[in-house]
Write a protein that holds these residues in place. Sequence first.
Motif, PDB file in Angstrom:
ATOM      1  N   ILE A 111       0.850  -1.196   0.000  1.00 26.16           N
ATOM      2  CA  ILE A 111       0.000   0.000   0.000  1.00 26.16           C
ATOM      3  C   ILE A 111       0.886   1.246   0.000  1.00 26.16           C
ATOM      4  O   ILE A 111       1.787   1.371   0.850  1.00 26.16           O
ATOM      5  N   PRO A 112       0.665   2.187  -0.902  1.00 24.30           N
ATOM      6  CA  PRO A 112       1.471   3.412  -0.895  1.00 24.30           C
ATOM      7  C   PRO A 112       1.207   4.235   0.367  1.00 24.30           C
ATOM      8  O   PRO A 112       0.076   4.331   0.837  1.00 24.30           O
ATOM      9  N   ALA A 113       2.266   4.792   0.890  1.00 21.38           N
ATOM     10  CA  ALA A 113       2.115   5.637   2.078  1.00 21.38           C
ATOM     11  C   ALA A 113       1.348   6.893   1.707  1.00 21.38           C
ATOM     12  O   ALA A 113       1.528   7.472   0.638  1.00 21.38           O
ATOM     13  N   SER A 114       0.464   7.316   2.610  1.00 17.37           N
ATOM     14  CA  SER A 114      -0.319   8.541   2.399  1.00 17.37           C
ATOM     15  C   SER A 114      -0.697   9.095   3.751  1.00 17.37           C
ATOM     16  O   SER A 114      -0.386   8.509   4.799  1.00 17.37           O
ATOM     17  N   ALA A 115      -1.391  10.210   3.729  1.00 17.79           N
ATOM     18  CA  ALA A 115      -1.808  10.830   4.991  1.00 17.79           C
ATOM     19  C   ALA A 115      -2.736   9.918   5.776  1.00 17.79           C
ATOM     20  O   ALA A 115      -2.750   9.918   7.008  1.00 17.79           O
ATOM     21  N   SER A 116      -3.525   9.091   5.056  1.00 22.11           N
ATOM     22  CA  SER A 116      -4.469   8.197   5.724  1.00 22.11           C
ATOM     23  C   SER A 116      -3.910   6.795   5.938  1.00 22.11           C
ATOM     24  O   SER A 116      -4.500   5.988   6.647  1.00 22.11           O
ATOM     25  N   SER A 117      -2.799   6.483   5.263  1.00 10.99           N
ATOM     26  CA  SER A 117      -2.181   5.157   5.398  1.00 10.99           C
ATOM     27  C   SER A 117      -0.706   5.322   5.718  1.00 10.99           C
ATOM     28  O   SER A 117       0.119   5.556   4.834  1.00 10.99           O
ATOM     29  N   VAL A 118      -0.392   5.204   6.994  1.00 10.23           N
ATOM     30  CA  VAL A 118       0.981   5.366   7.445  1.00 10.23           C
ATOM     31  C   VAL A 118       1.534   4.042   7.970  1.00 10.23           C
ATOM     32  O   VAL A 118       2.681   3.694   7.729  1.00 10.23           O
ATOM     33  N   TYR A 119       0.668   3.293   8.649  1.00  9.67           N
ATOM     34  CA  TYR A 119       1.103   2.068   9.322  1.00  9.67           C
ATOM     35  C   TYR A 119      -0.001   1.024   9.160  1.00  9.67           C
ATOM     36  O   TYR A 119      -1.190   1.333   9.335  1.00  9.67           O
ATOM     37  N   VAL A 120       0.352  -0.204   8.822  1.00  8.87           N
ATOM     38  CA  VAL A 120      -0.636  -1.279   8.729  1.00  8.87           C
ATOM     39  C   VAL A 120      -0.144  -2.488   9.514  1.00  8.87           C
ATOM     40  O   VAL A 120       1.060  -2.733   9.626  1.00  8.87           O
ATOM     41  N   VAL A 121      -1.092  -3.237  10.074  1.00 12.83           N
ATOM     42  CA  VAL A 121      -0.779  -4.453  10.825  1.00 12.83           C
ATOM     43  C   VAL A 121      -0.693  -5.622   9.856  1.00 12.83           C
ATOM     44  O   VAL A 121      -1.594  -5.838   9.037  1.00 12.83           O
ATOM     45  N   LEU A 122       0.385  -6.382   9.955  1.00 19.36           N
ATOM     46  CA  LEU A 122       0.596  -7.530   9.076  1.00 19.36           C
ATOM     47  C   LEU A 122       0.326  -8.861   9.785  1.00 19.36           C
ATOM     48  O   LEU A 122      -0.070  -9.834   9.154  1.00 19.36           O
ATOM     49  N   ALA A 123       0.572  -8.931  11.068  1.00 17.14           N
ATOM     50  CA  ALA A 123       0.332 -10.152  11.844  1.00 17.14           C
ATOM     51  C   ALA A 123       0.104  -9.761  13.289  1.00 17.14           C
ATOM     52  O   ALA A 123       0.679  -8.784  13.773  1.00 17.14           O
ATOM     53  N   ASN A 124      -0.726 -10.533  13.965  1.00 17.77           N
ATOM     54  CA  ASN A 124      -1.066 -10.200  15.350  1.00 17.77           C
ATOM     55  C   ASN A 124      -0.918 -11.427  16.237  1.00 17.77           C
ATOM     56  O   ASN A 124      -0.967 -12.562  15.771  1.00 17.77           O
ATOM     57  N   TYR A 125      -0.720 -11.174  17.526  1.00 17.86           N
ATOM     58  CA  TYR A 125      -0.566 -12.224  18.525  1.00 17.86           C
ATOM     59  C   TYR A 125       0.530 -13.220  18.118  1.00 17.86           C
ATOM     60  O   TYR A 125       0.358 -14.440  18.158  1.00 17.86           O
ATOM     61  N   VAL A 126       1.662 -12.680  17.729  1.00 16.20           N
ATOM     62  CA  VAL A 126       2.810 -13.498  17.325  1.00 16.20           C
ATOM     63  C   VAL A 126       3.622 -13.826  18.583  1.00 16.20           C
ATOM     64  O   VAL A 126       3.942 -12.940  19.391  1.00 16.20           O
ATOM     65  N   LEU A 127       3.976 -15.082  18.742  1.00 14.28           N
ATOM     66  CA  LEU A 127       4.695 -15.516  19.935  1.00 14.28           C
ATOM     67  C   LEU A 127       6.130 -14.990  19.939  1.00 14.28           C
ATOM     68  O   LEU A 127       6.734 -14.792  18.871  1.00 14.28           O
ATOM     69  N   PRO A 128       6.714 -14.782  21.135  1.00 16.21           N
ATOM     70  CA  PRO A 128       8.067 -14.226  21.235  1.00 16.21           C
ATOM     71  C   PRO A 128       9.120 -15.038  20.475  1.00 16.21           C
ATOM     72  O   PRO A 128      10.043 -14.466  19.902  1.00 16.21           O
ATOM     73  N   GLU A 129       8.987 -16.374  20.482  1.00 11.20           N
ATOM     74  CA  GLU A 129      10.009 -17.182  19.813  1.00 11.20           C
ATOM     75  C   GLU A 129      10.009 -16.952  18.299  1.00 11.20           C
ATOM     76  O   GLU A 129      11.056 -17.038  17.649  1.00 11.20           O
ATOM     77  N   LYS A 130       8.855 -16.634  17.743  1.00 15.85           N
ATOM     78  CA  LYS A 130       8.803 -16.353  16.307  1.00 15.85           C
ATOM     79  C   LYS A 130       9.366 -14.963  16.003  1.00 15.85           C
ATOM     80  O   LYS A 130      10.010 -14.756  14.974  1.00 15.85           O
ATOM     81  N   VAL A 131       9.125 -14.021  16.913  1.00 13.21           N
ATOM     82  CA  VAL A 131       9.718 -12.692  16.745  1.00 13.21           C
ATOM     83  C   VAL A 131      11.233 -12.786  16.857  1.00 13.21           C
ATOM     84  O   VAL A 131      11.971 -12.088  16.147  1.00 13.21           O
ATOM     85  N   ALA A 132      11.721 -13.669  17.730  1.00 10.27           N
ATOM     86  CA  ALA A 132      13.165 -13.853  17.863  1.00 10.27           C
ATOM     87  C   ALA A 132      13.773 -14.345  16.554  1.00 10.27           C
ATOM     88  O   ALA A 132      14.899 -13.962  16.191  1.00 10.27           O
ATOM     89  N   LEU A 133      13.055 -15.180  15.827  1.00 10.26           N
ATOM     90  CA  LEU A 133      13.539 -15.631  14.523  1.00 10.26           C
ATOM     91  C   LEU A 133      13.667 -14.456  13.556  1.00 10.26           C
ATOM     92  O   LEU A 133      14.637 -14.359  12.800  1.00 10.26           O
TER      93      LEU A 133
END
Length: 594
Positions: A111-133
């Motif tokens: 999605i192109p960045a714009s005044a209405s689109s700055v940040y989007v969520v790609l995944a939620n409730y990801v476990l710490p061990e997966k973030v460590a990867l």
Amino acid sequence: MPREHFWRYLAMAGFFAIFGIMILIKTYGIQSSPQAEVFIRQSEYYSREQTTIQPPRGIIYDRNGNILAGNRTVYEIGVDLASVRDPQAIALALSALVGADYNTVLERASIPASASSVYVVLANYVLPEKVALLKSYDVTRDAEDMDSTACSNDPALYGLRCEPLLARSYPERDLASNILGFVNRESLGYFGVEQQYQGLLAGEPQNIWVPISPVRVQERPEVPAGASIVLTIDREIQAMVEDTLDAHIERTASESGTAIVMDPQTGEILAMASTPRMDLNEFQNYSDIYTNEVPYNRAVGEIYEPGSIFKVITAAAAIDQGVVTPETEYDDRGVYTIGGITIRNWNNRAWGLQTVQGCMQHSLNVCLAWMGEKLGQEKFYEYVDRFGFGRQTGVDLAGEQLGTVKRPGDPNWYLADLGANTFGQGIAVTPIQMVMAVSAFVNDGQMVIPHIVKSVIQDGSQYNVSPQFAGQPISAETARTMTEMLAASLEGESSLAMVAGYRLAGKTGTAQIPVPTGYEENQTNTSFIGWGPVENPRFIVFVWLERPETSTWASEVASPLFADIVERLVVLQAIPPNYTGVGTVSNSGQGGQQ
């Protein structure tokens, strides 16, 4: 340097010196002017942003301090759209390392960045061990040098952000799941304790101003956590009851099962199990497990016709009113007509001259209908109300049902209903209602209100829950008479519910299952409710097996389940044997089948 240029440079230097002095004077004037305070306030305003902080949810413990529901750190993975360099690399990394859907991530990260689109969520409730990867994925410099919210230092993944969140965690997975309920991703409790005590556990979210600058993160205020709760549940007893119930469901090929263990003097529920159960950490599977309107907790959320265990209510009312005693005789001829219908015994047999004690021991429908008519419809339904049927017990669990009681004066009540209701047919109750009603036999006629919370811990203080009573439907003398009569009945029938070394009182219940056209053929609800030791009762145990296949009789399927639970319960509660009477023997007769 030419003289003419010298004077030009000197003039410019003088001009800038004077200009600088004027700026300093002006700056000082602004700082010392009446408007200075306004500017300072405005600068403070723009250095902060308003946000809502959710407090940590309170912990749920069993009575011995074992954690049944806690919190764990998970992560929200999002992307700063203005910083994205390679959407394909981001989609590939999250798909491989986190398990996110490649196409969804690619679409959002592109999605192109714009005044209405700055940040989007790609995944939620990801476990710490997966973030460590992710954080170790093709790292180009030391991990400690990374931004605390950055997911990776790989240039291709630049712009990924990993924000820590608190999520509900259930370390015992499905243990006591019917009691606890679960919390969804919006921090709302569903079912059980999580829903009933949502306000206490969740705490008070606060709208506050927090510093934008990361170097001022220490200024972020701490929000008080929600209250923690200590349950009356004993983890060891709960696990034992669930395991025993599951084993008997399998052994009898029953459709489902329910079991309750309660301290009859305090109303504290020591265990409550029903099927199905679910791993609360995977609450998203709820709709796959609880299909076709199956209640989350059958102990409080399902009503059923209790059958012969309801005979204890009829007998207690008749004895309390003085219309019969345990020695009152009745000539059982196998049939009894009331309101135009003919009532028969469970085996269509006439049992001849019987005392009320014998009527209960052999579970005779005809005798109970006679008792109910002697008591009279007004008094019978008065006692039904006194024992709490047709209304909630007040147990502190979400989803409690009322049950169904038809009374004289209702458009669909007939005199025949009185006859049927005396032996538990045509009336619907919940298991927890039966447990509360029977508690009157233990507490000199007083019913104790069942409860699941033992204490609440909030703001450093602990608040204990005291026993509460729901009235006294019968006298103390009637309560003692009923207990003795039901203990003698088990001994007289050599019931499979008996446990060697312990004198117990109780009653079986075999009930047909109603359908719109009448009752199902060869399908029953089988239950047993009992308490003991009779000399000093420490427990009430209720069990219910729905549609068992190996036998339709409670004496053959529910009674052994009760006995197996009690055999283990007395060990866990350290209750020594003190009874040298009849122990557990084979059921040579079928007199108490219902």
